[in-house]
Motif scaffolding. Structure first.
Motif, PDB file in Angstrom:
ATOM      1  N   LEU A   1       0.827  -1.211   0.000  1.00 47.47           N
ATOM      2  CA  LEU A   1       0.000   0.000   0.000  1.00 47.47           C
ATOM      3  C   LEU A   1       0.859   1.258   0.000  1.00 47.47           C
ATOM      4  CD1 LEU A   1      -2.782  -1.054   2.550  1.00 47.47           C
ATOM      5  CD2 LEU A   1      -2.953  -0.974   0.062  1.00 47.47           C
ATOM      6  N   SER A   2       1.940   1.241   0.773  1.00 45.17           N
ATOM      7  CA  SER A   2       2.825   2.407   0.816  1.00 45.17           C
ATOM      8  C   SER A   2       3.520   2.620  -0.513  1.00 45.17           C
ATOM      9  CB  SER A   2       3.855   2.235   1.940  1.00 45.17           C
ATOM     10  OG  SER A   2       3.232   2.101   3.202  1.00 45.17           O
ATOM     11  N   LEU A   3       3.955   1.546  -1.149  1.00 47.26           N
ATOM     12  CA  LEU A   3       4.609   1.666  -2.456  1.00 47.26           C
ATOM     13  C   LEU A   3       3.637   2.191  -3.504  1.00 47.26           C
ATOM     14  CD1 LEU A   3       6.751  -1.595  -2.576  1.00 47.26           C
ATOM     15  CD2 LEU A   3       7.580   0.741  -2.315  1.00 47.26           C
ATOM     16  N   ARG A   4       2.403   1.707  -3.461  1.00 48.11           N
ATOM     17  CA  ARG A   4       1.412   2.183  -4.425  1.00 48.11           C
ATOM     18  C   ARG A   4       1.156   3.668  -4.259  1.00 48.11           C
ATOM     19  NH1 ARG A   4      -4.629   1.187  -3.092  1.00 48.11           N
ATOM     20  NH2 ARG A   4      -3.924   2.834  -1.679  1.00 48.11           N
ATOM     21  N   ASP A   5       0.950   4.106  -3.007  1.00 51.92           N
ATOM     22  CA  ASP A   5       0.692   5.528  -2.766  1.00 51.92           C
ATOM     23  C   ASP A   5       1.911   6.378  -3.110  1.00 51.92           C
ATOM     24  OD1 ASP A   5      -1.823   4.823  -1.905  1.00 51.92           O
ATOM     25  OD2 ASP A   5      -1.274   4.789   0.227  1.00 51.92           O
ATOM     26  N   SER A   6       3.101   5.862  -2.839  1.00 51.45           N
ATOM     27  CA  SER A   6       4.310   6.624  -3.136  1.00 51.45           C
ATOM     28  C   SER A   6       4.540   6.734  -4.638  1.00 51.45           C
ATOM     29  CB  SER A   6       5.526   5.965  -2.475  1.00 51.45           C
ATOM     30  OG  SER A   6       5.353   5.860  -1.072  1.00 51.45           O
ATOM     31  N   LEU A   7       4.143   5.718  -5.382  1.00 51.28           N
ATOM     32  CA  LEU A   7       4.379   5.729  -6.822  1.00 51.28           C
ATOM     33  C   LEU A   7       3.366   6.576  -7.566  1.00 51.28           C
ATOM     34  CD1 LEU A   7       6.027   4.555  -9.209  1.00 51.28           C
ATOM     35  CD2 LEU A   7       4.408   2.642  -9.255  1.00 51.28           C
ATOM     36  N   GLN A   8       2.107   6.519  -7.157  1.00 48.68           N
ATOM     37  CA  GLN A   8       1.049   7.165  -7.924  1.00 48.68           C
ATOM     38  C   GLN A   8       0.447   8.392  -7.236  1.00 48.68           C
ATOM     39  OE1 GLN A   8      -1.632   3.849  -8.560  1.00 48.68           O
ATOM     40  NE2 GLN A   8      -0.576   3.266 -10.432  1.00 48.68           N
TER      41      GLN A   8
END
Length: 312
Positions: free
Chosen positions: A239-246
């Motif tokens: 979830l953190s990677l998704r929010d950080s990427l997009q």
């Protein structure tokens, strides 16, 4: 000769119930809506990534893979900007998941061990998640200004050397770390609740057996609790990677990528190419960058799924 036995209520194979047309009729609006708003939009955006268009002309100008090449290396103007945004995004993707886990897991362990005021403390720590995001970002922006509360607090504590005359968002060396801290602050509540749910599902007999054998709180947490909540950690990291990427809303509101391009991330650059660029041919570039982010998100999801399978 034995007569065939007919079971009441059964239908012969190949026949359809009379309710089937009504079922298709009820499902049809949802299918049509998805086809128009989903499949058509996705196909339209993918086609736009191979074209140059300003959004008003009746026809596109097809450029093939030139948009992707311009973003990656060909354009002397756009390629450096995208490279800087990719580097900033990489820093966010590395720092946010690690800091979120480091902060949220101890908080969850503490809340799980507290007997009194547990509900109150849980509500206090969950406040950042239920507050309106835009209002919170403006509040943080006010606090981090040159005459904001943080600089005043540092001065009153005798830590004037840590004050930022330009503000924490105006200094290129502190702007991105400050936004990372705010991102972690907003991500900790959900992560903490996920950890807390996992901790409450741990069998107390395992902890009691370890304590009987002489294991202290640190050993119990490290060797028993942490391995059991490892799948939750994988979910939080994803979830953190998704929010950080997009994600880009906070970067848009608080700094708009500044100062310079020091807080410009890929999600924000995609938005700026589509809506804020003064050039009239950047919609195709925005679509191409968006599709590259989509592919990167798929790769991260696949890697995380593999890690979760190994963890379980």
């Amino acid at each position: 000769m034995a007569l065939p036995i007919r079971v009441p209520g059964r239908r012969r194979r190949g026949t359809r119930p009379a309710e089937a047309p009504w079922g298709y009729a009820f499902v049809a609006p949802a299918i049509v809506l998805f086809a128009v708003m989903g499949a058509y939009t996705i196909g339209y955006g993918f086609s736009l990534s191979f074209a140059s268009w300003n959004g008003f002309q009746p026809h596109w100008r097809w450029v093939g893979l030139q948009n992707y090449a311009d973003l990656l290396w060909a354009s002397p103007h756009w390629a450096p900007i995208v490279h800087q945004a990719a580097l900033n995004t990489l820093w966010v993707m590395l720092a946010v998941p690690v800091l979120t886990v480091v902060v949220s897991f101890p908080l969850a362990v503490m809340l799980n061990s507290v007997r009194r005021l547990r509900t109150l403390m849980r509500s206090v720590y969950f406040v950042p998640q239920v507050t309106a995001g835009i209002a919170v970002y403006f509040a943080w922006q006010y606090i981090l200004q040159p005459d904001g509360a943080i600089n005043l607090l540092l001065g009153s504590l005798g830590l004037g050397s840590l004050r930022q005359p330009q503000g924490f968002l105006g200094n290129p060396s502190t702007a991105l770390p400050t936004l990372i801290v705010i991102t972690v602050w907003s991500a900790v509540p959900v992560s903490m609740m996920l950890y807390l749910a996992g901790l409450q599902a741990v069998d107390p007999a395992l902890v009691e057996a370890a304590q009987i054998d002489g294991a202290g709180p640190w050993r119990v947490t490290r060797h028993i609790i942490w391995p059991l909540v490892r799948p939750i950690t994988a979910i939080i990291v994803l979830l953190s990677l998704r929010d950080s990427l997009q994600g880009f809303q906070m970067f848009l509101i608080m700094t708009n990528g500044g100062p310079g391009y020091h807080t410009n991330v890929l999600g924000l650059q995609t938005y700026r190419l589509a809506f804020l660029s003064q050039l009239d041919t950047t919609l195709g570039l925005s679509s191409a960058l968006g599709w590259m982010l989509f592919v990167a998100a798929l790769i991260l999801a696949a890697v995380n799924l593999r890690v979760m399978r190994k963890a379980t």
